[in-house]
Motif scaffolding. Structure first.
Motif, short mmCIF file in Angstrom:
data_model
loop_
_atom_site.label_atom_id
_atom_site.label_comp_id
_atom_site.label_asym_id
_atom_site.label_seq_id
_atom_site.Cartn_x
_atom_site.Cartn_y
_atom_site.Cartn_z
N ASP A 114 0.85 -1.20 0.00
CA ASP A 114 0.00 0.00 0.00
C ASP A 114 0.88 1.25 0.00
N ASP A 129 5.90 5.33 9.01
CA ASP A 129 4.49 5.71 9.10
C ASP A 129 3.62 4.64 8.42
N GLY A 130 4.06 4.20 7.24
CA GLY A 130 3.28 3.21 6.49
C GLY A 130 3.15 1.88 7.21
N SER A 132 3.37 1.55 10.61
CA SER A 132 3.21 1.78 12.05
C SER A 132 2.01 1.03 12.63
N GLY A 133 1.10 0.55 11.78
CA GLY A 133 -0.03 -0.22 12.28
C GLY A 133 0.22 -1.72 12.29
#
Ligand SMILES: Cc1cc2nc3c(=O)[nH]c(=O)nc-3n(C[C@H](O)[C@H](O)[C@H](O)COP(=O)(O)OP(=O)(O)OC[C@H]3O[C@@H](n4cnc5c(N)ncnc54)[C@H](O)[C@@H]3O)c2cc1C
Ligand code: FES
Ligand code: FES
Lengths: 158, 290
Positions: A114, A129-130, A132-133
């Motif tokens: 993504d 950030d990409g 981090s989940g």
């Protein structure tokens, strides 16, 4: 209460299943469509093991009720490779030992794909950030970040 | 344990009118369902009583960010990702961009909505402090019509809102700050992503002739509802930037907050850290060049 006739396009193939409108997309993928690459870690949106692409966006499939997936285009980890040929991102994960137990890997690959789709040349902060989940309890993340950066340099957006 | 799904129902009305009609016909029977990032967690954990939900995702009237010369208006279904990606929000409401970026992680930001963040009514939610700092109004709609409420009056007590059972949150309306403005947002959590705030502070000040002409501070996780820091604001209002009474404001802040001990933090920590973040913000304000 009446079931829902849910039509989904998963990895390019159309499926119709009858499910409860609040059934989790995660369970539909794993149990109805037998696509068990997508994992359940926490069941509450924290870990990212259940990440999939829905209409081009990364989402936690444990938080998506069937009714909100009506007509959606879904890519799961099974949709990344072309037949036996790994995607550049998958190949980079392999070369850089970015998987240990592998439980987080399907979600990591989806979140990373993504990211690269949106942002083909991410800097360090954008990669963090990409991803981090997505939690990984094994690798310490360094090798995963390396793999994503190398895949980006080699041009891995689809 | 996971909820037993046959006890639950989810209706998907095709329009806002249909959704409002259902809410009205069976008053108190339906619970709105937006991005589901709060509700699905509760459902998966078996923490919801048997319930009927009303999925709002086909209500086009609740979508989109509209800009006028004086305001931005956000449909209640605006996602955090849409907030992050909107140029006008970056330009006028940088605090809101920061709140959105620090909410959960990307997968949550792609689904979670501003309306859900407000109506979930958590005192620890991350956009409310920014909304308070910007003097936001919310627009509520029912078959009876629409009405506007100042956001600072919307939360009436822990999980209590000025929202009737036949009403939906329709839009979130924020006036563009005028003149020279200073913006500050800081969330303190255990880590950057996926962490619920221990404390959160947002502020917006308008500066005129070197003094603070307008000033709002919004706080999260330090009271039963997202709260304005009116006492601290009053100390600073009208003061020249080079002589802000920072310590006096930090003392006054104690009258604005009523933090508690919980699993994420202690009341003591929250008091001390709110004062420190307030101090940091005021020092930045005093050093800002206008
Ligand atoms: C892993 C994870 C991390 C998270 N991190 C954060 C975080 O860092 N900061 C933060 O603030 N939140 C966080 N959240 C909470 C959640 O994502 C947000 O509160 C989000 O904004 C909820 O929006 P939603 O659309 O998903 O709400 P939903 O779950 O659909 O609804 C939430 C509540 O709002 C009501 N509601 C929704 N829309 C309306 C409407 N238009 N009118 C009336 N009532 C309405 C619903 O009935 C429900 O009670 C996190 C959640 C998860 C799972
Ligand atoms: S299983 Fe969905 S985020 Fe963990
Ligand atoms: S490789 Fe084991 S959790 Fe990531």
């Amino acid at each position: 209460m009446a079931d829902l006739a849910l039509t989904l396009n998963v990895n390019g193939k159309s499926h119709t299943v009858r499910v409860h409108p609040l059934a989790r997309l995660l369970d539909i993928l794993r149990e109805e469509l037998k696509l068990t690459g997508t994992k359940e870690g926490c069941g509450e949106g924290e870990c990212g093991a259940c990440s999939i692409l829905m209409n081009g966006q990364v989402v936690n499939s444990c938080l998506i009720p069937a009714a909100q997936a009506q007509g959606a285009e879904i890519i799961t980890v099974e949709g990344l490779a072309e037949g036996e040929k790994l995607s550049p991102l998958q190949a980079a994960f392999l070369t850089h030992n970015a998987a240990q137990c592998g439980f987080c890997t399907p979600g990591m690959l989806i979140a990373a794909q993504d990211l690269l789709n949106r942002c083909p040349n991410p800097d360090e902060n954008q990669v963090r950030d990409g991803l981090s989940g997505n939690l990984c309890r094994c690798t310490g993340y360094v090798k995963i970040l390396d793999a994503v950066k190398v895949a980006a340099q080699e041009g891995s957006s689809r | 344990m996971r909820s037993y799904l046959p006890d639950f129902d989810l209706q998907v009305p095709d329009s806002l009118g249909e959704a409002l009609a259902l809410l009205t016909q069976e008053l108190g029977q339906y619970r709105p369902f937006a991005g589901g990032t709060d509700l699905m967690v509760l459902l998966n954990a078996g923490l919801l009583p048997a319930a009927r939900f009303l999925d709002l995702s086909r209500c086009q009237e609740l979508r989109g960010i509209q800009e006028t010369s004086t305001h931005l208006s956000f449909g209640a279904l605006t996602t955090f990702t849409e907030v992050r990606d909107c140029k006008a929000v970056h330009q006028h409401f940088p605090n809101l961009v920061k709140s959105a970026r620090l909410t959960g992680a990307l997968a949550i930001q792609n689904r979670g909505t501003l309306g859900g963040n407000i109506a979930n009514a958590s005192p620890a939610a991350d956009t409310p402090p920014s909304l308070l700092a910007y003097g936001t109004e919310v627009e509520l709609i029912s078959l009876r019509g629409t009405r506007r409420v100042a956001y600072e009056a919307f939360h009436q007590g822990y999980k209590k809102m000025d929202l009737a059972p036949d009403e939906l949150l329709q839009r979130i309306i924020i006036p563009k700050p005028l003149g020279r403005t200073f913006h500050f947002y800081r969330k303190v959590g255990t880590r950057q992503a996926q962490a619920i705030s221990k404390i959160c502070l947002a502020a917006c000040a308008r500066i005129e002739n070197g003094t603070v002409a307008e000033f709002r501070i919004g706080l999260g996780s330090v009271a039963p509802v997202p709260a304005r820091a009116r006492n601290a604001e009053a100390v600073i209002l009208g003061k020249p930037l080079e002589a802000l009474p920072i310590e006096e404001a930090q003392l006054a802040l104690l009258a604005d907050i009523s933090p508690i001990d919980d699993i994420r933090s202690s009341a003591h920590y929250r008091r001390v850290v709110s004062q420190k973040v307030l101090g940091q913000m005021l020092r930045e304000l005093s050093q800002s060049s206008f």
